[in-house]
Design an enzyme around this catalytic site. Structure first.
Site, PDB file in Angstrom:
ATOM      1  N   SER A   1       1.597   5.227   0.630  1.00 37.91           N
ATOM      2  CA  SER A   1       1.808   4.593  -0.680  1.00 37.91           C
ATOM      3  C   SER A   1       0.722   5.018  -1.650  1.00 37.91           C
ATOM      4  O   SER A   1      -0.464   4.729  -1.435  1.00 37.91           O
ATOM      5  CB  SER A   1       1.803   3.074  -0.536  1.00 37.91           C
ATOM      6  OG  SER A   1       1.829   2.464  -1.806  1.00 37.91           O
TER       7      SER A   1
ATOM      8  N   HIS B   1       5.520   7.152  -1.006  1.00 35.29           N
ATOM      9  CA  HIS B   1       6.011   5.891  -1.569  1.00 35.29           C
ATOM     10  C   HIS B   1       5.343   5.622  -2.913  1.00 35.29           C
ATOM     11  O   HIS B   1       4.120   5.666  -3.033  1.00 35.29           O
ATOM     12  CB  HIS B   1       5.713   4.753  -0.592  1.00 35.29           C
ATOM     13  CG  HIS B   1       6.427   3.484  -0.910  1.00 35.29           C
ATOM     14  ND1 HIS B   1       7.769   3.307  -0.645  1.00 35.29           N
ATOM     15  CD2 HIS B   1       6.005   2.331  -1.487  1.00 35.29           C
ATOM     16  CE1 HIS B   1       8.141   2.083  -1.025  1.00 35.29           C
ATOM     17  NE2 HIS B   1       7.075   1.477  -1.553  1.00 35.29           N
TER      18      HIS B   1
ATOM     19  N   ASP C   1       5.183   2.953  -6.001  1.00 33.40           N
ATOM     20  CA  ASP C   1       5.460   1.588  -6.459  1.00 33.40           C
ATOM     21  C   ASP C   1       5.452   1.503  -7.977  1.00 33.40           C
ATOM     22  O   ASP C   1       4.440   1.810  -8.620  1.00 33.40           O
ATOM     23  CB  ASP C   1       4.412   0.613  -5.899  1.00 33.40           C
ATOM     24  CG  ASP C   1       4.580   0.375  -4.410  1.00 33.40           C
ATOM     25  OD1 ASP C   1       5.720   0.116  -3.989  1.00 33.40           O
ATOM     26  OD2 ASP C   1       3.587   0.450  -3.677  1.00 33.40           O
TER      27      ASP C   1
ATOM     28  N   MET D   1       5.717  -1.084 -11.036  1.00 34.26           N
ATOM     29  CA  MET D   1       5.617  -2.503 -11.378  1.00 34.26           C
ATOM     30  C   MET D   1       5.551  -2.658 -12.893  1.00 34.26           C
ATOM     31  O   MET D   1       4.832  -1.920 -13.567  1.00 34.26           O
ATOM     32  CB  MET D   1       4.359  -3.112 -10.747  1.00 34.26           C
ATOM     33  CG  MET D   1       4.241  -2.872  -9.253  1.00 34.26           C
ATOM     34  SD  MET D   1       2.746  -3.634  -8.579  1.00 34.26           S
ATOM     35  CE  MET D   1       2.638  -2.822  -6.988  1.00 34.26           C
TER      36      MET D   1
ATOM     37  N   HIS E   1      10.005   2.738  -5.423  1.00 29.12           N
ATOM     38  CA  HIS E   1      10.275   1.308  -5.226  1.00 29.12           C
ATOM     39  C   HIS E   1      10.102   0.594  -6.561  1.00 29.12           C
ATOM     40  O   HIS E   1       8.982   0.462  -7.062  1.00 29.12           O
ATOM     41  CB  HIS E   1       9.302   0.784  -4.172  1.00 29.12           C
ATOM     42  CG  HIS E   1       9.303  -0.692  -3.995  1.00 29.12           C
ATOM     43  ND1 HIS E   1       8.292  -1.367  -3.345  1.00 29.12           N
ATOM     44  CD2 HIS E   1      10.190  -1.659  -4.380  1.00 29.12           C
ATOM     45  CE1 HIS E   1       8.544  -2.668  -3.344  1.00 29.12           C
ATOM     46  NE2 HIS E   1       9.684  -2.870  -3.968  1.00 29.12           N
TER      47      HIS E   1
ATOM     48  N   MET F   1       9.786  -2.471  -8.738  1.00 31.46           N
ATOM     49  CA  MET F   1       9.489  -3.906  -8.784  1.00 31.46           C
ATOM     50  C   MET F   1       9.525  -4.316 -10.251  1.00 31.46           C
ATOM     51  O   MET F   1       8.488  -4.521 -10.899  1.00 31.46           O
ATOM     52  CB  MET F   1       8.120  -4.183  -8.156  1.00 31.46           C
ATOM     53  CG  MET F   1       8.119  -4.065  -6.651  1.00 31.46           C
ATOM     54  SD  MET F   1       6.468  -4.214  -5.940  1.00 31.46           S
ATOM     55  CE  MET F   1       6.055  -2.482  -5.770  1.00 31.46           C
TER      56      MET F   1
ATOM     57  N   MET G   1       9.786  -6.191   2.608  1.00 26.15           N
ATOM     58  CA  MET G   1       8.397  -6.418   2.217  1.00 26.15           C
ATOM     59  C   MET G   1       7.725  -7.324   3.251  1.00 26.15           C
ATOM     60  O   MET G   1       8.211  -8.421   3.520  1.00 26.15           O
ATOM     61  CB  MET G   1       8.320  -7.057   0.832  1.00 26.15           C
ATOM     62  CG  MET G   1       8.786  -6.167  -0.307  1.00 26.15           C
ATOM     63  SD  MET G   1       7.866  -4.610  -0.431  1.00 26.15           S
ATOM     64  CE  MET G   1       6.193  -5.203  -0.701  1.00 26.15           C
TER      65      MET G   1
ATOM     66  N   ASP H   1       7.011  -2.424   4.308  1.00 24.55           N
ATOM     67  CA  ASP H   1       5.894  -2.138   3.401  1.00 24.55           C
ATOM     68  C   ASP H   1       4.980  -3.355   3.306  1.00 24.55           C
ATOM     69  O   ASP H   1       5.418  -4.441   2.924  1.00 24.55           O
ATOM     70  CB  ASP H   1       6.456  -1.793   2.010  1.00 24.55           C
ATOM     71  CG  ASP H   1       5.377  -1.454   0.992  1.00 24.55           C
ATOM     72  OD1 ASP H   1       4.193  -1.388   1.371  1.00 24.55           O
ATOM     73  OD2 ASP H   1       5.732  -1.248  -0.183  1.00 24.55           O
TER      74      ASP H   1
END
Length: 219
Positions: free
Chosen positions: A9, A34, A36, A38, A68, A70, A142, A180
């Protein structure tokens, strides 16, 4: 026997030595990366936009870029991240208001010729995903509350993995299970036994020798 994949990540990557760490990733046994995203609303943190993903696409050309989302409005983010090189986009079940909305977003991601999947938070039941497993390439569980790295692994997440593993295998679906949060050499063993296919690891990988840490997770 299932093939286990490692997805470092980049939330935990040291950006002061970006080129070195990307070079180490390229020489490691990790095939996924990975990423993320947000928005500061769905989770109380802000991270990366699509331009940063472009940098990783250039630096790690052979890795599967696993995005991913979010975010409150996943539909809005799909095209920019597809254009920036995403190979797989997952979004949160909790960000959607209906089954129809979820199906439309999965279809939209697939329409770009990339893979799609759903994510659930620790307090969401795994059974809510059953209606979508045949449309997902990957399900992300998660094992910490989404938003920040370095949290402790929640063992209750393993029950969700087992439930999904049983369902996916019973229907012979090609859907992978990813986990994750709080993954290290000890929790990785538990996750693999529960039925996980892809292990996301941030702090554990990037705060040590990247190649060696990836190898340890694969053992």
């Amino acid at each position: 026997m299932r093939k286990i994949e490692i997805a470092p990540s980049v939330l935990s990557l040291d950006y002061s030595i970006f080129e070195k760490q990307c070079a180490d990733l390229n020489q490691s046994l990790a095939n996924y990366l990975h990423f993320d995203v947000m928005d500061g609303h769905f989770v109380p943190n802000l991270t990366f936009g699509p331009d940063i993903l472009k940098g990783f696409r250039k630096a790690c050309p052979d890795m599967i870029l696993d995005v991913h989302l979010m975010v409150d409005d996943p539909d809005m983010f799909i095209e920019p991240f597809v254009s920036s090189g995403a190979d797989l986009i997952t979004f949160h079940y909790e960000a959607c208001t209906s089954h129809d909305e979820i199906k439309k977003i999965l279809e939209k991601i697939h329409s770009y010729g990339i893979k799609a999947g759903l994510v659930i938070k620790p307090k969401t039941d795994a059974q809510v995903l059953f209606d979508f497993l045949d449309q997902c390439d990957l399900i992300l569980i998660m094992s910490v509350e989404p938003g920040f790295g370095g949290q402790k692994f929640m063992e209750s997440s393993l029950d969700k993995v087992k439930i999904l593993r049983e369902r996916i295998d019973a229907y012979n679906l090609p859907c992978l299970i990813e986990i994750d949060g709080g993954i290290n050499d000890e929790t990785a063993v538990l996750a693999k036994k529960a039925g996980v296919d892809v292990l996301v690891a941030g702090s554990y990988v990037f705060k040590g020798d990247i190649q060696k840490q990836v190898e340890r997770l694969l053992k």
